[in-house]
Scaffold this motif. Sequence first.
Motif, PDB file in Angstrom:
ATOM      1  N   GLY A  42      16.586  34.298  36.804  1.00  0.00           N
ATOM      2  CA  GLY A  42      15.401  33.642  37.331  1.00  0.00           C
ATOM      3  C   GLY A  42      14.168  33.967  36.507  1.00  0.00           C
ATOM      4  O   GLY A  42      13.396  33.076  36.130  1.00  0.00           O
ATOM      5  N   VAL A  43      14.009  35.251  36.187  1.00  0.00           N
ATOM      6  CA  VAL A  43      12.859  35.657  35.379  1.00  0.00           C
ATOM      7  C   VAL A  43      12.920  34.991  34.016  1.00  0.00           C
ATOM      8  O   VAL A  43      11.918  34.471  33.508  1.00  0.00           O
ATOM      9  CB  VAL A  43      12.814  37.198  35.235  1.00  0.00           C
ATOM     10  CG1 VAL A  43      11.743  37.608  34.238  1.00  0.00           C
ATOM     11  CG2 VAL A  43      12.562  37.854  36.569  1.00  0.00           C
ATOM     12  N   ALA A  44      14.118  34.950  33.426  1.00  0.00           N
ATOM     13  CA  ALA A  44      14.276  34.362  32.100  1.00  0.00           C
ATOM     14  C   ALA A  44      13.941  32.869  32.138  1.00  0.00           C
ATOM     15  O   ALA A  44      13.244  32.351  31.250  1.00  0.00           O
ATOM     16  CB  ALA A  44      15.690  34.585  31.589  1.00  0.00           C
ATOM     17  N   LEU A  45      14.398  32.173  33.171  1.00  0.00           N
ATOM     18  CA  LEU A  45      14.096  30.748  33.320  1.00  0.00           C
ATOM     19  C   LEU A  45      12.597  30.531  33.458  1.00  0.00           C
ATOM     20  O   LEU A  45      12.019  29.652  32.829  1.00  0.00           O
ATOM     21  CB  LEU A  45      14.806  30.175  34.546  1.00  0.00           C
ATOM     22  CG  LEU A  45      16.297  29.880  34.391  1.00  0.00           C
ATOM     23  CD1 LEU A  45      16.880  29.393  35.708  1.00  0.00           C
ATOM     24  CD2 LEU A  45      16.527  28.846  33.301  1.00  0.00           C
ATOM     25  N   PHE A  46      11.975  31.370  34.278  1.00  0.00           N
ATOM     26  CA  PHE A  46      10.536  31.247  34.477  1.00  0.00           C
ATOM     27  C   PHE A  46       9.802  31.438  33.159  1.00  0.00           C
ATOM     28  O   PHE A  46       8.916  30.655  32.805  1.00  0.00           O
ATOM     29  CB  PHE A  46      10.056  32.267  35.515  1.00  0.00           C
ATOM     30  CG  PHE A  46       8.572  32.305  35.678  1.00  0.00           C
ATOM     31  CD1 PHE A  46       7.928  31.277  36.345  1.00  0.00           C
ATOM     32  CD2 PHE A  46       7.826  33.341  35.147  1.00  0.00           C
ATOM     33  CE1 PHE A  46       6.555  31.287  36.494  1.00  0.00           C
ATOM     34  CE2 PHE A  46       6.452  33.359  35.291  1.00  0.00           C
ATOM     35  CZ  PHE A  46       5.820  32.332  35.965  1.00  0.00           C
TER      36      PHE A  46
ATOM     37  N   LEU B  15       4.690  38.648  30.037  1.00  0.00           N
ATOM     38  CA  LEU B  15       5.984  38.929  30.670  1.00  0.00           C
ATOM     39  C   LEU B  15       7.010  39.389  29.643  1.00  0.00           C
ATOM     40  O   LEU B  15       7.770  40.328  29.899  1.00  0.00           O
ATOM     41  CB  LEU B  15       6.487  37.686  31.398  1.00  0.00           C
ATOM     42  CG  LEU B  15       5.943  37.479  32.803  1.00  0.00           C
ATOM     43  CD1 LEU B  15       6.546  36.237  33.425  1.00  0.00           C
ATOM     44  CD2 LEU B  15       6.215  38.682  33.683  1.00  0.00           C
ATOM     45  N   ASN B  16       7.034  38.731  28.485  1.00  0.00           N
ATOM     46  CA  ASN B  16       7.953  39.150  27.431  1.00  0.00           C
ATOM     47  C   ASN B  16       7.741  40.608  27.095  1.00  0.00           C
ATOM     48  O   ASN B  16       8.679  41.396  27.000  1.00  0.00           O
ATOM     49  CB  ASN B  16       7.712  38.319  26.160  1.00  0.00           C
ATOM     50  CG  ASN B  16       8.418  36.992  26.244  1.00  0.00           C
ATOM     51  OD1 ASN B  16       9.373  36.852  26.997  1.00  0.00           O
ATOM     52  ND2 ASN B  16       7.945  36.018  25.486  1.00  0.00           N
ATOM     53  N   TYR B  17       6.477  40.953  26.925  1.00  0.00           N
ATOM     54  CA  TYR B  17       6.120  42.325  26.572  1.00  0.00           C
ATOM     55  C   TYR B  17       6.591  43.291  27.658  1.00  0.00           C
ATOM     56  O   TYR B  17       7.211  44.321  27.385  1.00  0.00           O
ATOM     57  CB  TYR B  17       4.608  42.385  26.391  1.00  0.00           C
ATOM     58  CG  TYR B  17       4.100  43.734  25.993  1.00  0.00           C
ATOM     59  CD1 TYR B  17       4.317  44.224  24.713  1.00  0.00           C
ATOM     60  CD2 TYR B  17       3.409  44.530  26.903  1.00  0.00           C
ATOM     61  CE1 TYR B  17       3.860  45.463  24.345  1.00  0.00           C
ATOM     62  CE2 TYR B  17       2.943  45.771  26.535  1.00  0.00           C
ATOM     63  CZ  TYR B  17       3.164  46.231  25.262  1.00  0.00           C
ATOM     64  OH  TYR B  17       2.712  47.461  24.909  1.00  0.00           O
ATOM     65  N   VAL B  18       6.325  42.941  28.903  1.00  0.00           N
ATOM     66  CA  VAL B  18       6.666  43.836  30.018  1.00  0.00           C
ATOM     67  C   VAL B  18       8.180  44.009  30.133  1.00  0.00           C
ATOM     68  O   VAL B  18       8.682  45.115  30.320  1.00  0.00           O
ATOM     69  CB  VAL B  18       6.078  43.284  31.337  1.00  0.00           C
ATOM     70  CG1 VAL B  18       6.631  44.046  32.523  1.00  0.00           C
ATOM     71  CG2 VAL B  18       4.570  43.382  31.313  1.00  0.00           C
ATOM     72  N   VAL B  19       8.910  42.904  29.984  1.00  0.00           N
ATOM     73  CA  VAL B  19      10.363  42.982  30.103  1.00  0.00           C
ATOM     74  C   VAL B  19      10.944  43.897  29.023  1.00  0.00           C
ATOM     75  O   VAL B  19      11.774  44.768  29.290  1.00  0.00           O
ATOM     76  CB  VAL B  19      10.990  41.581  30.016  1.00  0.00           C
ATOM     77  CG1 VAL B  19      12.485  41.675  29.760  1.00  0.00           C
ATOM     78  CG2 VAL B  19      10.736  40.818  31.291  1.00  0.00           C
ATOM     79  N   ASP B  20      10.464  43.712  27.779  1.00  0.00           N
ATOM     80  CA  ASP B  20      10.968  44.556  26.703  1.00  0.00           C
ATOM     81  C   ASP B  20      10.601  46.020  26.925  1.00  0.00           C
ATOM     82  O   ASP B  20      11.367  46.920  26.609  1.00  0.00           O
ATOM     83  CB  ASP B  20      10.434  44.071  25.352  1.00  0.00           C
ATOM     84  CG  ASP B  20      11.007  42.710  24.990  1.00  0.00           C
ATOM     85  OD1 ASP B  20      12.025  42.347  25.620  1.00  0.00           O
ATOM     86  OD2 ASP B  20      10.451  42.019  24.132  1.00  0.00           O
ATOM     87  N   LEU B  21       9.441  46.238  27.489  1.00  0.00           N
ATOM     88  CA  LEU B  21       9.013  47.607  27.778  1.00  0.00           C
ATOM     89  C   LEU B  21       9.896  48.234  28.854  1.00  0.00           C
ATOM     90  O   LEU B  21      10.302  49.393  28.760  1.00  0.00           O
ATOM     91  CB  LEU B  21       7.557  47.581  28.243  1.00  0.00           C
ATOM     92  CG  LEU B  21       6.795  48.903  28.103  1.00  0.00           C
ATOM     93  CD1 LEU B  21       6.628  49.224  26.637  1.00  0.00           C
ATOM     94  CD2 LEU B  21       5.449  48.800  28.773  1.00  0.00           C
TER      95      LEU B  21
ATOM     96  N   ILE C 220      19.442  41.953  30.677  1.00  0.00           N
ATOM     97  CA  ILE C 220      19.908  40.585  30.902  1.00  0.00           C
ATOM     98  C   ILE C 220      18.772  39.607  30.658  1.00  0.00           C
ATOM     99  O   ILE C 220      18.936  38.583  29.994  1.00  0.00           O
ATOM    100  CB  ILE C 220      20.445  40.412  32.342  1.00  0.00           C
ATOM    101  CG1 ILE C 220      21.440  41.525  32.667  1.00  0.00           C
ATOM    102  CG2 ILE C 220      21.090  39.054  32.519  1.00  0.00           C
ATOM    103  CD1 ILE C 220      22.013  41.439  34.048  1.00  0.00           C
ATOM    104  N   THR C 221      17.588  39.944  31.183  1.00  0.00           N
ATOM    105  CA  THR C 221      16.462  39.027  31.037  1.00  0.00           C
ATOM    106  C   THR C 221      16.153  38.742  29.577  1.00  0.00           C
ATOM    107  O   THR C 221      16.063  37.585  29.171  1.00  0.00           O
ATOM    108  CB  THR C 221      15.207  39.612  31.707  1.00  0.00           C
ATOM    109  OG1 THR C 221      15.524  39.947  33.040  1.00  0.00           O
ATOM    110  CG2 THR C 221      14.085  38.612  31.698  1.00  0.00           C
ATOM    111  N   SER C 222      16.014  39.813  28.789  1.00  0.00           N
ATOM    112  CA  SER C 222      15.547  39.575  27.422  1.00  0.00           C
ATOM    113  C   SER C 222      16.588  38.800  26.624  1.00  0.00           C
ATOM    114  O   SER C 222      16.234  37.960  25.793  1.00  0.00           O
ATOM    115  CB  SER C 222      15.173  40.883  26.736  1.00  0.00           C
ATOM    116  OG  SER C 222      16.309  41.647  26.510  1.00  0.00           O
TER     117      SER C 222
END
Lengths: 353, 373
Positions: A136-140, A153-159, A223-225
């Motif tokens: 869901g996060v990835a789709l968003f 969001l990209n930055y936060v997910v990678d962090l 999974i998200t990234s």
Amino acid sequence: MANTSESSSAGQAMPVAVGQISAGLSAPGGGGTDGRRNGLDFSDAKPGRHSQDKIFHAVAVGCGALILVALGAVVLFLLLRAWPIFAGPQAKTSAVFASLSGGKAHGFWQYVGPLVFGTVVIAALALAIAFFVAVGVALFITFYARKRIQTVLNYVVDLLAAIPSVIYGLWGALVLVPATYPFWNWVSAHLGWIPLFAGPAANPPRTVASAAVILAIMIMPIITSMTRDIFAATPRLNQEAALALGATKWEMIKLTALPFAKSGMVSASMLALGRALGETMAVMMVLSPGMTYSWHWLQASKSQTIAANIAAQYPEADSLGVSALIATGLVLFVITFVVNLLARRITRKGGAR
Amino acid sequence: MHSTKLKRLIAVVSSFAMMAALSACGDNTPVDSSSASKGKNSGISGEFHGAGASSQQGAVEAWIATYQNHNRNAKIAYNPSGSGAGVSTFLTGATAWAGTDAPLNDQQIEQSKTICKSGSAFDVPVYVSPIAVMFNLKGISGQGKHLNMDAAVIARIFDGKITQWNDEAIKAENPKVNLPATPITVVHRSDKSGTTNNFTSYLKAAAPNDWGFQPQENWPNEVGQAAKGTDGVVSSIGQADGTIGYADLAKAGTFGTVSVKVGADYVAPASDAAAKTVNASPLHAVPKGSKRVVVNVEYATTVAGDYPIVSSSYAVACPAYKDAKTGAFVRDWLSYVLSDSGQKVAADNTGSAALGGALTQKALKSVNTIQAK
């Protein structure tokens, strides 16, 4: 001498090789000053090419072999160190297992069984929680978020993916888990008729459910990234075609992005599952361990994972006890191996479609 | 105006005080070392390693600090790797001594013959600490507050047979306390632990009808929650209302503790009461000529003023070392640890019970036979 001659020939041949590759892929206009490089004429590269190929071949084979050597060394180490527990006299080994489990197990399979159960259940539960949220996060991020939010969001997910598990473990054990008791209590009160959520909910809730939540938070960024990158690679043409046929945005995602990303999503979640299966510190800090085959996720002292058990028992184990623990590690190794095997199967099927 | 004057005064006074303190430092150092060289410094020098029980860690660190004050040339390190690992390391000959919560077994004694110059390893009690049953119960627990319980009630709580704080059995022993209907959450150790071994030994000895498990280092039932290490137990107790667990008294902090019924009275956990119990306990029978001093703690004591839930932790050493320097060190070190000042240092730093009396005399006698040459 040999070195310098090689490097000088490599220096000559390198632009040629790069030119060939780019020419083969997309045939760019200005490949170089020499017009022949845009074609597939290799005549001028001949002297350096073969030796270079040989070197590259050898390096690649060496790298591949190194992986196998490392894997083989791990297996060998596990087998050698675990051997005393399989070869030792029955009376001694059963005493070891009795002392490790507090008298509840007397044989290897009796000891490792509940651990395997706990490991698989907790990891699977974590994956089940994390997968849908992560997709869901990835789709968003790929299809709905505005540019600025996307970057953040990209930055936060990678962090999030880079935070060490001990930090998650500490935070989970000291902050998150005690704070979730009202929620688990509510779940057991309202969904208690489902055996999985049978109460009373443990307080503090250091349970399978809480451990799975912590693990889910840990594996979600992985999974998200990965799925985010795959979604972003969905062919633009397909998307536009779907939209041109009158599909809504959701239908477009369903028709183009999801099928395209399917095998990638599976391999991303298998990678994440690998982390969940092997996670040690976070589980050890959050979970109140037990040695049973219980499905009561909201009750404490029901399950334990192999990795956390090794970490918890290792310091006080004698030499035969260490062998027993390493034998359980061997089982964990086999489990991850099987998981990866299954993942390969699934992704191969998904990719064929 | 006035305030600047005051500030100036403070500055002047404090600078004088600092100078005085610094000069005191300067003066003291040589005096200290000279007195040390006159007194205890028996020429111990070199690097020495110990490993073992994590329960002793605080005490050993305090001992090392004070010991090195008197023996400037001795460098000592203790690795709190756990009893099992500590004894294993000792049996490879890598450490000078080991700390352990569990006395040596026959196999370990047999094995030690290969690393000792002569004879086999022996263990002496060096660290005794009361284990408190501590609880977190809203409105009732608090620092220095106690609930009365006898062994049978404690056993039934920890075996999951009493599940509510307002159970009749608890009420009967605490008529003046208004106990709430909070469910009881038992917290115990998840790892192998000498503390668990001592606690289950107490339950087995003092409430045999209500505690059906053998004493052991692993928690025997599935009741309540398990946590790693003493600190894990203490933090779990702090996280929820209605929890009860066991840990060293020094870790009780702001929790309430259980006063245990001994004879006709209830005894609150205290280090001197624990020391009393250990000193009055019989010794483990050892073969003639063995230097071992192992206490069979009288968990079921009925002597007034004894506190029965006690952990005793041992130091393991060889009667003679292949390296004479190590022998000299271990002999000097353990004599210090067992001395009144050594025991006091541990008690001040960790809340342990200062040993003394006949038991320590016996242990010192064993230690003094370690060959130093």
